[in-house]
Design an enzyme around this catalytic site. Structure first.
Site, PDB file in Angstrom:
ATOM      1  N   LYS A 155      40.166  11.629  41.964  1.00 61.11           N
ATOM      2  CA  LYS A 155      41.038  12.048  40.868  1.00 61.11           C
ATOM      3  C   LYS A 155      40.248  12.713  39.741  1.00 61.11           C
ATOM      4  CE  LYS A 155      45.181  11.192  42.271  1.00 61.11           C
ATOM      5  NZ  LYS A 155      46.170  12.286  42.395  1.00 61.11           N
TER       6      LYS A 155
ATOM      7  N   TYR B  65      38.519   6.409  45.111  1.00 61.24           N
ATOM      8  CA  TYR B  65      39.761   6.951  44.548  1.00 61.24           C
ATOM      9  C   TYR B  65      39.497   7.599  43.191  1.00 61.24           C
ATOM     10  CZ  TYR B  65      44.441   7.126  42.516  1.00 61.24           C
ATOM     11  OH  TYR B  65      45.602   7.541  41.900  1.00 61.24           O
TER      12      TYR B  65
ATOM     13  N   THR C  58      54.845   3.724  42.738  1.00 62.34           N
ATOM     14  CA  THR C  58      55.192   4.645  43.810  1.00 62.34           C
ATOM     15  C   THR C  58      54.644   4.113  45.121  1.00 62.34           C
ATOM     16  OG1 THR C  58      53.161   5.963  43.665  1.00 62.34           O
ATOM     17  CG2 THR C  58      54.967   6.558  42.170  1.00 62.34           C
TER      18      THR C  58
END
Length: 306
Positions: free
Chosen positions: A179, A175, A212
């Protein structure tokens, strides 16, 4: 720098502008689309699930009855889907704001996209690289491209010898790489656009620790739903609406600078109001950015006209 506190009320009128927001059916993308629509922009919700996209659009229309919204399908993990989205884009619809937001986080076990790429790298980065290159001719002369990065980029590294984690796999490191790659792309894109004399600007932003759907999936979910981890995150995290503010600042604030990176102003940039954010040293490595760009063009088959 942002005036404090900078809110959606500070967004200048976006009437006459068109925005495309990937991953707009929920979370940061939904809040970004909602705020831009509320400011008068025509917003395209670019989503993997059109049904969820239509429900998101309906929710925005309930708040802003006159909003000009449309829903279009895209799966950034699929180059065929990205190409179809770009090929179907009408010639008479210039894009003023392209927000690269769609993403997944911390997939527990290694998975591959339909193109054979590690799924987080494909979804979060390669699909957005390809989409931007394919849509570049459709961007208006003063358009902004906003890449949604993450605090996680600080611990990231680009594993050029194993970009797709075939030798070993770690959900969090994969991850972080995705990013970091997106932030490096945003900075390199602006350098190239500037060198070409283009008025198109590339910026980046991160939401801090925003709660989120991304953080309810993958191996982070377990930590968030257990005792201390859940309590700590609830204390330092912030809502998706608050987390979207740095993205909106990058997309719409007149004072946002091309090549800029924005995030919350609180401790560790975890929460707060928009301000210039810290960029890790590895994201500023221009040689690595150039190498990543060349590799990305080879993997996606997309070459930029800059």
């Amino acid at each position: 720098m942002a005036r404090h506190p900078w809110t959606v009320a500070d967004i200048p009128s976006q009437a006459g502008r068109r925005a495309v927001v990937t991953g707009a059916s929920a979370g940061l993308g939904f809040e970004t689309a909602r705020a831009l629509a509320g400011a008068g922009a025509a917003v395209v919700l670019a989503v993997r699930d059109p049904g969820k996209g239509e429900r998101a659009a309906a929710a925005i229309r309930r708040e802003h009855p006159g909003a000009e919204l449309s829903v279009r399908r895209i799966d950034t993990a699929s180059l065929a889907s990205v190409r179809a989205f770009a090929e179907d884009w009408p010639d008479d619809a210039p894009i003023d704001r392209l927000v690269l937001n769609a993403g997944i986080a911390a997939v527990p076990r290694r998975e591959e996209s339909v193109d054979g790429f590690e799924r987080q790298f494909a979804t979060n980065y390669l699909g957005h690289f390809a989409l931007t290159g394919l849509l570049l001719p459709s961007l208006s002369p003063s358009a902004r491209v906003v890449s949604v990065a993450s605090l996680a980029h600080r611990g990231g590294a680009i594993r050029f010898d194993d970009l797709h984690w075939r030798k070993t796999y770690g959900s969090q490191p994969a991850y972080r790489q995705s990013k970091l790659a997106l932030l490096m792309f945003a900075l390199e894109l602006d350098r190239r656009l500037k060198a070409a004399g283009s008025g198109i600007a590339s910026l980046a932003a991160h939401p801090g620790l925003a709660v989120t759907e991304v953080f309810r999936r993958g191996d982070r979910a377990g930590a968030l739903q257990q005792g201390a981890g859940r309590i700590i995150f609830s204390l330092i995290g912030q809502s998706a609406a608050q987390g979207a503010l740095p993205i909106l600042y990058a997309a719409a604030a007149p004072e946002a600078e091309r090549g800029g990176y924005y995030g919350p102003d609180g401790f560790w940039e975890a929460r707060g109001d928009p301000k210039p954010a810290q960029i890790a040293a590895q994201a500023l490595d221009r040689m690595a950015a150039g190498r990543l760009w060349a590799v990305s063009e080879t993997l996606t088959g997309v070459r930029f006209a800059v």
